[in-house]
Design a protein around this motif. Structure first.
Motif, PDB file in Angstrom:
ATOM      1  N   PRO A   1     -55.530 -21.673 -21.252  1.00 23.52           N
ATOM      2  CA  PRO A   1     -54.986 -22.198 -20.014  1.00 23.52           C
ATOM      3  C   PRO A   1     -54.120 -21.144 -19.323  1.00 23.52           C
ATOM      4  O   PRO A   1     -53.558 -20.278 -19.993  1.00 23.52           O
ATOM      5  N   PRO A   2     -54.049 -21.191 -17.980  1.00 20.67           N
ATOM      6  CA  PRO A   2     -53.264 -20.193 -17.249  1.00 20.67           C
ATOM      7  C   PRO A   2     -51.780 -20.291 -17.586  1.00 20.67           C
ATOM      8  O   PRO A   2     -51.072 -19.310 -17.566  1.00 20.67           O
ATOM      9  N   TYR A   3     -51.294 -21.490 -17.891  1.00 22.08           N
ATOM     10  CA  TYR A   3     -49.882 -21.621 -18.240  1.00 22.08           C
ATOM     11  C   TYR A   3     -49.715 -22.665 -19.330  1.00 22.08           C
ATOM     12  O   TYR A   3     -50.572 -23.514 -19.524  1.00 22.08           O
ATOM     13  N   SER A   4     -48.604 -22.570 -20.062  1.00 19.58           N
ATOM     14  CA  SER A   4     -48.367 -23.548 -21.123  1.00 19.58           C
ATOM     15  C   SER A   4     -47.041 -24.238 -20.855  1.00 19.58           C
ATOM     16  O   SER A   4     -46.268 -23.810 -20.006  1.00 19.58           O
ATOM     17  N   GLY A   5     -46.768 -25.298 -21.601  1.00 16.87           N
ATOM     18  CA  GLY A   5     -45.537 -26.059 -21.382  1.00 16.87           C
ATOM     19  C   GLY A   5     -45.766 -27.170 -20.377  1.00 16.87           C
ATOM     20  O   GLY A   5     -44.846 -27.799 -19.896  1.00 16.87           O
ATOM     21  N   LEU A   6     -47.042 -27.392 -20.019  1.00 17.78           N
ATOM     22  CA  LEU A   6     -47.355 -28.387 -19.006  1.00 17.78           C
ATOM     23  C   LEU A   6     -48.469 -29.302 -19.492  1.00 17.78           C
ATOM     24  O   LEU A   6     -49.428 -28.837 -20.089  1.00 17.78           O
TER      25      LEU A   6
ATOM     26  N   ASP B   1     -59.805 -17.135 -21.147  1.00 15.34           N
ATOM     27  CA  ASP B   1     -58.987 -17.084 -22.367  1.00 15.34           C
ATOM     28  C   ASP B   1     -57.807 -18.051 -22.302  1.00 15.34           C
ATOM     29  O   ASP B   1     -56.679 -17.655 -22.038  1.00 15.34           O
TER      30      ASP B   1
ATOM     31  N   VAL C   1     -52.095 -32.677 -14.975  1.00 19.35           N
ATOM     32  CA  VAL C   1     -52.544 -33.960 -14.423  1.00 19.35           C
ATOM     33  C   VAL C   1     -53.917 -33.763 -13.808  1.00 19.35           C
ATOM     34  O   VAL C   1     -54.057 -33.112 -12.779  1.00 19.35           O
TER      35      VAL C   1
ATOM     36  N   TYR D   1     -43.514 -33.391 -15.529  1.00 22.80           N
ATOM     37  CA  TYR D   1     -42.466 -32.933 -14.627  1.00 22.80           C
ATOM     38  C   TYR D   1     -42.511 -33.788 -13.360  1.00 22.80           C
ATOM     39  O   TYR D   1     -43.573 -34.300 -13.005  1.00 22.80           O
TER      40      TYR D   1
ATOM     41  N   SER E   1     -56.206 -26.982  -9.681  1.00 26.30           N
ATOM     42  CA  SER E   1     -56.042 -25.780  -8.841  1.00 26.30           C
ATOM     43  C   SER E   1     -57.195 -24.832  -9.134  1.00 26.30           C
ATOM     44  O   SER E   1     -56.999 -23.794  -9.724  1.00 26.30           O
TER      45      SER E   1
ATOM     46  N   ALA F   1     -58.077 -15.851 -16.714  1.00 25.25           N
ATOM     47  CA  ALA F   1     -57.395 -16.844 -17.546  1.00 25.25           C
ATOM     48  C   ALA F   1     -58.334 -17.998 -17.890  1.00 25.25           C
ATOM     49  O   ALA F   1     -58.308 -18.534 -18.986  1.00 25.25           O
TER      50      ALA F   1
ATOM     51  N   ASP G   1     -45.371 -33.426 -11.087  1.00 22.51           N
ATOM     52  CA  ASP G   1     -46.649 -33.961 -11.557  1.00 22.51           C
ATOM     53  C   ASP G   1     -46.690 -35.472 -11.425  1.00 22.51           C
ATOM     54  O   ASP G   1     -47.736 -36.051 -11.127  1.00 22.51           O
TER      55      ASP G   1
END
Lengths: 472, 472
Positions: B21-26, B19, B29, B57, B7, B16, B60
């Protein structure tokens, strides 16, 4: 009678229009409701107005305030009970809100803002004149939280998150957790998930109310919480938040800083607004607007917002004109060529926008990656070839039938032109969104006047070069 | 390295990117993940593949299947545990899904569909070849529910609702209600609200899990439920559902028929998809696409979908050409006039699209009503006047500076033309969306090639009429 339907587009389209109202549980705010309430307001019928308004949802009261004459709107807003006033405030567009808050006394303003969730409160503060904002901020309940929220960009995760959330400790029993939820219920709305944080404020896991309801009271939070959860960083662009929430079907997402500290949570209702806003912004970029024009803006504001693109268009089309001018000799030779100028530019414009639109959407949805650029463009060129042949065929057929100008020359020129224009324009259309994305620019601008103009220039140049080669 | 960023548009724009990754827990892919898994699949490394995929998920895995070569994709899908296979199925685009389901044995297909919620199951069935659908339908668990769902249009409330929901009786105590929620928890996902229905199946009220959690166990459901709830009718257009859910910040909305019977519920995740889809459809309409082109379509499919608009464009621009042709005498007189054809059409096109975009959005969001048409158009004409004056001024200034052709004549012609074109085009742009809405057509088509062409024709006619009057 559609004239009084607040959302005519779809309800007039949907069969619902024929069999009863599309939805129930709502008093629909339409022209007549607005007029009635306006009259009651001028007649100072406070009791009756408040009775009517009591049946409305905040969003509808906001709509009502938007439609009422300023004087009446101001009066109604002052009459609203503080709680409702705050809810309505949260639903209003900035322009309308500013007008209403302008003539409020600071202490009234403070009561209103204190009644809001921190995310809405931060928005309201951000829109207030700095002087006013600085005046009221210190006296607000959540002054500290708000100061922090205001430091984030309005369009980032930090900018749209709320500081309120239900926090649980990992070693609480679910019994205690339920108690904790009860206690915080008052000041946290729409709770679907509780967040498990340690003393340091680090987010350890999430616990849905369903889970809480389903497990036995003696179990420890730590043992039932979901430890692998999705979170977003505070500085992430809101569009990215929207994409994550949509992609993983979340109802709320925690905002966590790089040290793992829980900063706040973003709820789905705000995400839905973001998705809608970003879509509108794209549409405006495509249409040569600044992406911020509101239906309530004044004519001068609107004019100022639109002029830049009109001027870009003027300059660009001026260049197209220069191209034509450069071939005046050829035109003198065969004025009939002028007849096909619109055909050439239309073909280029349409082909380019078509291939651009699909690339923009694919990139936006994450279905296309930058690494797909060449594969994508290859495919588009194939499409361009197919369409170019069909369109050129139709055009030349017509020219031959009508026996226009020197038919053979014209057919030769036009078939060559349409085919090359289709190829060039389609390739541009597909290529530019990838280019913009790679440069970190919103690819939607690839469909704005700028690119259309670029295609006109290239298309006309191709046309007249071919024509000159054949005619002179 | 953006090339592997799924993306890129927003993350490369948002700080982001710098600094973390924009989100974590992923597990993201990206190109390399796809390649690795592809290799493992060709090497038949079942264990390793399933280990890797277990961390993904469903959305993904769906993306992964979309990016893998057909053979590998088919193998991976067959390897997936049934539960996950179903979840992934629900996240796939129709085109990809069809390909994968094609070579499944009916009983495998049945297991997969049985594992889905009824709303997703109905979508899958709808996309299957009729022959296959009719073959499996009778053997499905929810055959009855599904047959009913399939009777609704795919883009209506009935078409996107799920039949699963937590039902409570009005006279249950909250203690019993909690039990009921526990029992249904297994087959109803994302529960935020329970629905209170009487014996006849009439929906009496709603009860949020929060409310359920907060009140004492002895209280009766009837006494704490929310009896004034918002519901939608089964035949309502999904776009309207999206508008209601967004407007009133709902997380799920019950679907109730005209006798008040509870038919099913629509959850926010489906509504979010609807909002995104409708936005994409609008963008495609604006761009002269059918509104259904997918990035995975074949070149021939794409070409077929785009040709109609290209041909409309051809015919329209042909008419513009005829207009020019009609004034060949004038052109012979002053070939310089041809130079300004692009300027005239650009001004018309841009001005029209700008005013159309804002009207389309206002009508779509319910901010503008049909009854606002005249006020709106009045305002637009004022804007058109302002912008027309500025643009005409700039253009004529340039012409004078460059001393093109017979300056006085040219300046007179162009100033008059630009002003009238600005007025006419802007008015068209604002008027047509209202017209379409009133006719029940999606106003977004007001920005498609059709209208642009209309403006070209009118613009050129104005231009040459004025020119002829002055020159001949």
């Amino acid at each position: 009678m559609p004239a009084s339907d607040p959302s005519p587009s779809s309800s007039s389209r949907s069969p619902a229009a024929s069999d009863g109202p599309p939805y129930s549980g709502l008093l629909e705010v339409d022209e007549s409701v607005v007029d009635d309430i306006a009259t009651l307001l001028t007649e100072q019928q406070r009791g009756m107005v408040l009775n009517l308004v009591a049946d409305l949802y905040p969003a509808d009261v906001a709509l009502l305030l938007r439609r009422l004459p300023d004087a009446e709107a101001g009066r109604l807003f002052r009459w609203l009970p503080p709680e409702m006033g705050a809810d309505v405030l949260a639903e209003m567009e900035d322009a309308v809100r500013a007008a209403l808050l302008d003539d409020l006394r600071p202490d009234t303003l403070i009561d209103l803002i204190d009644a809001l969730d921190t995310d809405d409160a931060a928005d309201v503060l951000a829109d207030l004149p700095d002087r006013v904002a600085l005046e009221v901020l210190p006296d607000l309940e959540d002054a500290a939280d708000l100061t922090e929220l205001l430091e984030y960009g309005e369009e980032t995760a930090g900018g749209i998150m709320a500081r309120e959330y239900v926090a649980l400790a990992p070693d609480q029993t679910l019994q205690e957790a339920t108690e904790a939820v009860r206690r915080s219920a008052a000041d946290v709305d729409d709770v679907y998930t509780a967040y498990v944080v340690d003393e340091a404020g680090t987010l350890l896991g999430t616990l849905s109310l369903k889970q809480l309801l389903l497990s036995a009271g003696a179990v420890k939070v730590r043992d039932v919480m979901d430890a692998d959860f999705i979170s977003v960083a505070p500085r992430v662009d809101q569009e990215e938040v929207g994409r994550v929430v949509q992609r993983y079907d979340l109802v709320s997402v925690p905002v966590v800083n790089d040290t793992g500290r829980m900063m706040g949570r973003i709820t789905i209702d705000d995400v839905v607004d973001v998705i809608r806003d970003e879509a509108e912004e794209d549409m405006q970029l495509m249409s040569g607007l600044t992406g911020e024009e509101e239906t309530v803006d004044s004519a001068v504001q609107v004019s100022r917002g639109r002029l830049p693109w009109l001027i870009v268009g003027l300059v660009g089309s001026g260049l197209s004109g220069t191209v034509i001018g450069a071939f005046e000799a050829t035109l003198q030779q065969a004025v009939v060529l002028a007849t096909f100028i619109p055909v050439v530019t239309a073909m280029g414009g349409n082909a380019a926008v078509q291939s651009a639109a699909i690339a923009v959407q694919g990139l936006g949805a994450g279905e296309l990656w930058l690494s797909d650029a060449f594969k994508r463009i290859g495919k588009e060129m194939l499409v361009a070839l197919l369409n170019g042949i069909v369109v050129a065929g139709l055009l030349c057929g017509t020219v031959a039938l009508l026996g226009m100008g020197d038919v053979t020359m014209l057919v030769a020129t036009l078939s060559l032109t349409m085919l090359s224009v289709s190829l060039v324009a389609t390739t541009n259309g597909a290529l530019i969104p990838f280019l913009l994305t790679w440069l970190g620019v919103d690819p939607a601008s690839a469909m704005g006047p700028f690119v259309t103009t670029l295609n006109d220039i290239m298309g006309l140049a191709i046309y007249f070069l071919i024509a000159t080669a054949l005619y002179l």
